[in-house]
Each structure stands twice: as C-alpha cells, then as structure tokens.
Write an enzyme that holds these catalytic residues in place. Structure first.
Site, PDB file in Angstrom:
ATOM      1  CB  ALA A 240      -0.874   6.959   4.741  1.00  0.00           C
ATOM      2  CG  HIS A 241       0.218  10.436   0.573  1.00  0.00           C
ATOM      3  ND1 HIS A 241       1.236   9.689   1.139  1.00  0.00           N
ATOM      4  CD2 HIS A 241       0.683  11.706   0.533  1.00  0.00           C
ATOM      5  CE1 HIS A 241       2.258  10.481   1.414  1.00  0.00           C
ATOM      6  NE2 HIS A 241       1.954  11.720   1.065  1.00  0.00           N
ATOM      7  CB  ALA A 242      -5.310   6.902  -1.109  1.00  0.00           C
TER       8      ALA A 242
END
Lengths: 169, 270
Positions: A37-39
C-alpha cells in the site's frame, strides 16, 4: 507514564503533548497500510485523506468483513516512506519495532502496540471500508473504526525521545 | 491414511494458531513475576491476556499466521503409498479456510499470492526419521517478524561466536517481537548451521537450558532490550544451542529468532 484517551483526527497539539512512555487509547478512524500500500500510494497517491490520521502498520486477518486478528507488523520495512506519510498529514504511526525518529520531530508520534496481540486488537477494531483491495487481505488499505484501541505506548515522541534507542544503549 | 494426515495437519495448525504450549505460557508468567519494569510487566501480562482471548474465541492469537513449516517424525519401518508433501499441502489449504489463516505465501519475485498458503516448495517439511513405525506431525507456523531478523554468519574461527550472538540480538531483537526464543546453530556448514538453528527451536520443550545456554541467556537478558524492545529485564525466554563439527577454517553461526508467541502443536497419527 500518563494515560491519554484520544480520538482521530489528531491535531498537532494532541501529539505534541505526548511524551515517550505515555500510554494512549485511541478511538475513531484509523487506516492500515503496509509494504504494498505504501509503494502504491507513492506511485499513485492516497485513496483516503490522511490529514490528522493514525496509520497502522498492520496486515489484518479478516473474514467476511469481520476483524479476527490485527496486531502490528514490523515498521522498519516502511521506514523509507515515513517522511511522505507525515507530509500527507499522518500524526501517529502505529506499529512495532520502531522507526528512525528524525521525521517525527515537532509534528508526529510513533505508537507501539504489543506485537503478536492480534486477538486482543480485533476486539477494538471494526471494518468501515477497504481500499486497494487488489493488493490482497494483508496488503490492502483497511479503514477501521477503533474503540479505545490500546495500549499504545508512545515509543518515539515529537521531541525526539526514542525508547528503542534508550533500551539498546 | 492420507485423509488422517490431512486432518492431523488441520488439527495441528488450528491448535498452534489459537494457543501456546503450556511451558511457553509458564515462562511468560515467570518472567512477568520477575520483571522489575512496570511497562515491561504490563506487556507480558497483556500477551497472556491475548492468548486467553484467542483460546476463548478460537481465533489466531497473531494476525501473522506464519509460513507453514512442519516437522514430520516418521518411523523407518513405515511405508506410505501417497505423496506426504501433497497431503500436508491439502491440510494447509483446508486450514486456511477453516481456522482461518491469513494467506501469506507469495512468489519471491512476482509477489503474487497463492491465497492458500501453499506454493513452490511450500509447505516446508522437515523430515526426521526414527526407529519403529510411528508418524507425527508438528505444525510450527513461523511469523515473518522474527524470521526476518534471523541470520547466518561465517565467522573467523578467531571470533567469539557468543559475542556475535549477543550483539546481533541487541541490534535485531526489537523487530522480532521479544521476549524471544533463540535457536542457535554453531558449526557445520553454511546451511547446516541454519538447519541446526531451526532444529534448536523445534526441540525446545521447556526443559531447562544447560549451563552454557543459561550463561548466554543471562548475557542477553542483561542487555535490557525488554518486551517489544521498549526496555526491561526480559529479552529472551529460552535458548538452545545445537552444534556440529565444522571445517578447521570455518566458524558458521546461525541465529533463528522466534517471537514470544512460540506456536507449536503436534498431532500423533501412529
């Protein structure tokens, strides 16, 4: 070791009064996000507003919209994203194991939830929505409603105190 | 027989995910009674509370239901007319739906998730042979937090392996959900040391550490890392060392980290 009961959205004042070693119980909306999700947020932007938010490093176990187990994952894997998450308005990162403290200074805190305690956490969290569900159960961005979620230990405060570093020395 | 292996796999996983062995709980209780730091003591008590909740609700105590690792003990006289790997994989798929387990197994490059915790060479099955016609399956689901902190080092024979272990624990413990159980493999080759370290964890059953293990355990607990790395007297709850002869020019050391939730359950089939 002061105990605080706070609700999201969190203000800068809310987090600046927290000191390392304090215990927080958090209510309101919190978001889960981990590696993928961060990426994806870095690449494509965030699907939810993170202003004043609490971001939980967690890959929950969910069945038919019910939270079964939802303890923290190791935060250090997401260390490369701390700055941009805080730039997007995140006021508290919840996780385990800690992060480099510099980005938190003056604006945010790192809260530690006891690792492995997923069954206890599940009692305090309810699913409101899911984003980025194409990433799968563990990696999706889940929106939870938290009710007195804790104990969350202020492990890195906005003054730069870091309990992990103190324990290692 | 194949069906019994599938069912035993499901049962072992179900038990391992929702409870902890009695000796593990006892070590956490003993540590809580000894712990001098209030925050550390509260953590240990909260961990025990979490296990109680998981037991009452029959839910996985940790959302990281782990990578499926099994130890199979099999008598040399036993002959199986089916593929044991496939039977255990079927058990893992069934347990993923029933327990349920979080789908954790992905391809190492595409990161594509099989959704059922199986895949290429997964589950990982460690075979141990013994006399007679027995068959038992131990589920040892391994969470990533502690497994990620594990390491193999090829030390110089002039190095002190215990200094290396203590320093590695100082640097890595906070990410591995301490208080820890540590499996140490000393000697052998690059991969034998790692297998010894995993076996050291599998062999742990609450029996008191020997003198050498106790001394190392005490050094580690003097670090003050504490539960979840937030400070305290309890950094490790157990430690086992397994050794093998190594090359005169080598000193391999492997440290397999295990978090406080030392999940393990055995089903005896024969």
């Amino acid at each position: 070791m002061t105990e605080h009961h706070l609700s999201t959205p969190l203000s800068e004042e809310d987090v600046r009064m927290l000191e390392a070693g304090d215990v927080v119980f958090l209510s309101g909306v919190i978001y889960s996000a981990r590696d993928k999700a961060h990426a994806l947020i870095r690449r494509a932007g965030t699907p939810v507003s993170l202003q004043g938010s609490a971001l939980y490093h967690c890959g929950p176990l969910i069945q038919e919209g019910r939270v079964l187990s939802a303890g923290p994952t190791t935060s250090s894997r997401m260390a490369r994203y701390t700055d941009e998450m805080l730039e997007m308005g995140v006021r508290a990162i919840i996780g385990k194991g800690g992060l480099p403290p510099e980005p938190f200074r003056g604006r945010a805190v790192y809260l530690a939830y006891p690792g492995g305690c997923g069954a206890a956490a599940a009692r305090k969290l309810e699913v409101l929505a899911v984003h980025l569900s194409e990433l799968g159960m563990a990696e999706s961005l889940w929106t939870f409603r938290a009710k007195d979620f804790g104990p969350l230990i202020v492990a890195i405060d906005s003054q730069g105190r870091n309990l992990y570093q103190e324990a290692r020395e | 027989m194949r069906e019994r292996v599938v069912e035993a796999t499901v049962q072992a996983l179900q038990k391992a995910e929702t409870s902890l062995p009695d000796w593990v709980l006892q070590r956490i209780r003993d540590a809580a009674a000894r712990e001098s730091r209030p925050l550390a003591r509260q953590h240990l008590q909260f961990m025990l509370e979490n296990v109680a909740i998981a037991g009452q609700e029959r839910l996985p105590l940790c959302q990281d239901t782990g990578l499926p690792i099994f130890q199979v003990r099999m008598g040399r006289e036993l002959k199986l007319d089916f593929d044991l790997q496939e039977a255990i994989a079927d058990g893992v798929r069934k347990a993923t739906r029933l327990v349920p387990l979080r789908p954790n197994a992905v391809h190492p490059q595409s990161r594509c998730n099989s959704q059922d915790n199986t895949g290429l060479r997964m589950p990982d099955i460690i075979m141990d042979y013994e006399a007679g016609g027995s068959l038992s399956i131990t589920a040892f689901p391994k969470g990533a937090g502690s497994e990620n902190m594990s390491l193999v080092a090829m030390l110089n024979p002039a190095d002190d392996p215990f200094d290396f272990i203590v320093e590695s624990v100082r640097e890595r413990a906070a990410n591995a959900c301490p208080p820890l159980f540590l499996g140490i493999g000393l000697g052998g080759s690059f991969d034998l040391s790692a297998r010894l370290a995993k076996h050291a964890l599998l062999d742990m059953d609450g029996k008191k550490e020997d003198e050498e293990e106790q001394a190392l355990l005490q050094r580690i607990n003097r670090l003050g890392i504490g539960p979840m790395g937030l400070g305290g007297d309890t950094t490790a709850l157990g430690l086992r060392i397994k050794k093998a002869y190594c090359h005169t020019a080598s000193l391999p050391v492997a440290i397999n980290f295990q978090c406080w939730a030392n999940r393990k359950a055995t089903e005896v089939i024969l």
